[in-house]
Design a protein around this motif. Structure first.
Motif, PDB file in Angstrom:
ATOM      1  N   VAL A 183       0.829  -1.207   0.000  1.00  0.00           N
ATOM      2  CA  VAL A 183       0.000   0.000   0.000  1.00  0.00           C
ATOM      3  C   VAL A 183       0.861   1.252   0.000  1.00  0.00           C
ATOM      4  CG1 VAL A 183      -1.673   1.348   1.330  1.00  0.00           C
ATOM      5  CG2 VAL A 183      -2.001  -1.114   1.074  1.00  0.00           C
ATOM      6  N   SER A 184       1.947   1.269   0.751  1.00  0.00           N
ATOM      7  CA  SER A 184       2.791   2.464   0.832  1.00  0.00           C
ATOM      8  C   SER A 184       3.440   2.784  -0.507  1.00  0.00           C
ATOM      9  CB  SER A 184       3.866   2.300   1.911  1.00  0.00           C
ATOM     10  OG  SER A 184       4.754   1.245   1.581  1.00  0.00           O
ATOM     11  N   ARG A 185       3.716   1.773  -1.325  1.00  0.00           N
ATOM     12  CA  ARG A 185       4.294   2.032  -2.655  1.00  0.00           C
ATOM     13  C   ARG A 185       3.294   2.780  -3.538  1.00  0.00           C
ATOM     14  NH1 ARG A 185       9.285   2.105  -2.447  1.00  0.00           N
ATOM     15  NH2 ARG A 185       9.581   1.558  -4.648  1.00  0.00           N
ATOM     16  N   VAL A 186       2.014   2.436  -3.391  1.00  0.00           N
ATOM     17  CA  VAL A 186       0.975   3.114  -4.173  1.00  0.00           C
ATOM     18  C   VAL A 186       0.737   4.524  -3.632  1.00  0.00           C
ATOM     19  CG1 VAL A 186      -1.445   3.059  -4.880  1.00  0.00           C
ATOM     20  CG2 VAL A 186      -0.124   0.938  -4.806  1.00  0.00           C
ATOM     21  N   VAL A 187       0.572   4.630  -2.309  1.00  0.00           N
ATOM     22  CA  VAL A 187       0.271   5.923  -1.694  1.00  0.00           C
ATOM     23  C   VAL A 187       1.431   6.902  -1.882  1.00  0.00           C
ATOM     24  CG1 VAL A 187      -0.177   7.090   0.503  1.00  0.00           C
ATOM     25  CG2 VAL A 187      -1.313   4.924  -0.012  1.00  0.00           C
ATOM     26  N   GLY A 188       2.667   6.402  -1.809  1.00  0.00           N
ATOM     27  CA  GLY A 188       3.834   7.266  -1.977  1.00  0.00           C
ATOM     28  C   GLY A 188       4.130   7.617  -3.416  1.00  0.00           C
ATOM     29  N   LEU A 222       0.033   2.099 -10.059  1.00  0.00           N
ATOM     30  CA  LEU A 222      -1.058   1.304  -9.495  1.00  0.00           C
ATOM     31  C   LEU A 222      -0.489   0.015  -8.919  1.00  0.00           C
ATOM     32  CD1 LEU A 222      -1.408  -0.961 -11.943  1.00  0.00           C
ATOM     33  CD2 LEU A 222      -2.656   0.897 -13.010  1.00  0.00           C
ATOM     34  N   GLY A 223      -1.343  -0.732  -8.249  1.00  0.00           N
ATOM     35  CA  GLY A 223      -0.896  -1.977  -7.640  1.00  0.00           C
ATOM     36  C   GLY A 223      -1.931  -3.069  -7.792  1.00  0.00           C
ATOM     37  N   ILE A 224      -1.466  -4.307  -7.677  1.00  0.00           N
ATOM     38  CA  ILE A 224      -2.344  -5.470  -7.677  1.00  0.00           C
ATOM     39  C   ILE A 224      -2.068  -6.236  -6.397  1.00  0.00           C
ATOM     40  CG2 ILE A 224      -3.046  -7.564  -8.873  1.00  0.00           C
ATOM     41  CD1 ILE A 224      -1.750  -6.460 -11.397  1.00  0.00           C
ATOM     42  N   GLY A 225      -3.109  -6.468  -5.611  1.00  0.00           N
ATOM     43  CA  GLY A 225      -2.874  -7.208  -4.382  1.00  0.00           C
ATOM     44  C   GLY A 225      -4.047  -7.152  -3.438  1.00  0.00           C
ATOM     45  N   THR A 226      -3.774  -7.530  -2.211  1.00  0.00           N
ATOM     46  CA  THR A 226      -4.776  -7.536  -1.146  1.00  0.00           C
ATOM     47  C   THR A 226      -4.272  -6.653  -0.019  1.00  0.00           C
ATOM     48  OG1 THR A 226      -5.388  -9.799  -1.704  1.00  0.00           O
ATOM     49  CG2 THR A 226      -6.101  -8.980   0.435  1.00  0.00           C
ATOM     50  N   PRO A 227      -4.753  -5.415   0.073  1.00  0.00           N
ATOM     51  CA  PRO A 227      -4.303  -4.542   1.151  1.00  0.00           C
ATOM     52  C   PRO A 227      -4.569  -5.188   2.508  1.00  0.00           C
ATOM     53  CG  PRO A 227      -5.531  -3.302  -0.480  1.00  0.00           C
ATOM     54  CD  PRO A 227      -5.709  -4.760  -0.822  1.00  0.00           C
ATOM     55  N   GLU A 228      -3.561  -5.185   3.365  1.00  0.00           N
ATOM     56  CA  GLU A 228      -3.709  -5.806   4.677  1.00  0.00           C
ATOM     57  C   GLU A 228      -4.585  -4.984   5.612  1.00  0.00           C
ATOM     58  OE1 GLU A 228      -2.708  -8.762   5.189  1.00  0.00           O
ATOM     59  OE2 GLU A 228      -1.653  -8.916   3.290  1.00  0.00           O
TER      60      GLU A 228
END
Length: 307
Positions: free
Chosen positions: A141-146, A151-157
């Motif tokens: 998430v921090s890679r996307v927010v920063g 964009l990202g693909i995944g499951t935010p914890e």
């Protein structure tokens, strides 16, 4: 500050100046610019008034550049070249003729989800460079927010107010074992069925481990974890070697292509592990990123239909 110092020529004025400088006639400049002769005359006069200097000496048959015009033409042409280059570059970006797009994904998800996406995207847009940031789950998430990635693909914890998510693929935790394992013959496997079964899964505190421990506790089960691993690919070959069964997301196990393994969704409780497209809230995607998002949703949508 005088008027000449504060004056900023317009692009129309600079283009008229360039045309008249080279063609020496208002009529020829007007034809080249596709405007009227009087419009060219007005633009030149506005430019001279704004600069506070004469750029052309008028004769009966033509316009002769003054020394000031001879000095100004190099600057004007450089500005117009830069503007034209900028316009062409932006058109290329908009038309996806060049550029790059970056995506954050964990190594596990990247291995099973991205190859088909990247192949299709690069075939459609060969001039766009795809950059993959294979980060750890806690960095996702921090890679996307920063804004390190588009964009990202995944499951935010955790839920994050500063990201938007779109569901791509439904997934749940599953028990993965060899086909000769006692639980492989069952249509439904519960967490309680894992009692006294050797289990392989990710190390404590990492990725899905908190979900696994929480589900086991809810079911009143003490898991016999015989191996803690960092990568799910390690867990799969351990399963193949007969070292135990593994608990992991079903999408990874099914996407691994290992035909000798049985994948059984875990029940009581069912633990969802859905996969999302994640973007920073309020941030506009570039044309390249938008195109990649379309391909991601198309490819993973088909995977979801067939899973």
């Amino acid at each position: 500050m005088n008027a000449a110092t504060a004056f900023t020529p317009s692009l129309r004025q600079l283009r008229a100046f360039r045309a008249v400088f080279h063609l020496r006639k208002l009529s020829a400049a007007a034809e080249q610019l596709s405007i009227t002769q009087s419009a060219v005359s007005v633009l030149i006069r506005q430019l001279e008034d704004g600069l506070g200097t004469r750029l052309f000496d008028r004769t009966t048959r033509s316009l002769r550049p003054t020394p000031a015009a001879a000095e100004a033409i190099a600057v004007a042409e450089r500005i117009l070249r830069d503007v034209d280059s900028l316009g062409a570059g932006l058109r290329d970006l908009g038309a996806l003729r060049r550029g790059r797009v970056s995506v954050a994904v964990t190594p596990t998800l990247g291995e099973i989800l991205l190859p088909a996406v990247v192949r299709r995207f690069t075939k459609q847009h060969p001039e766009i460079q795809v950059l993959v940031d294979d980060c750890s789950p806690e960095q996702f998430v921090s890679r996307v927010v920063g804004e390190h990635v588009d964009l990202g693909i995944g499951t935010p914890e955790r839920a994050a107010a500063d990201v938007d998510t779109r569901k791509l693929l439904g997934d749940t935790l599953a028990f993965v074992c060899r086909k000769d394992h006692p639980l492989a013959a069952r249509r439904q496997v519960r967490w309680a069925d894992l009692v006294r079964q050797p289990v392989i899964t990710v190390r404590p505190g990492y990725g899905i481990r908190p979900l696994i421990d929480g589900a086991a506790a809810q079911a009143g089960v003490q898991l016999d974890v015989v191996n803690d691993v960092t990568f799910l690919s390690t867990a799969l070959w351990m399963v193949e070697c007969g070292l135990g069964g593994a608990v992991m997301p079903s999408a990874y196990a099914l996407g691994s292509g290992r035909t000798g393994l049985a994948v059984r969704k875990l029940h009581a409780p069912v633990v969802s592990r859905d996969i999302y497209l994640v973007t920073k809230r309020g941030r506009s995607l570039s044309p390249a990123a938008q195109a990649l998002a379309v391909v991601i949703e198309g490819e993973l949508g088909r995977k979801n239909e067939h899973s």
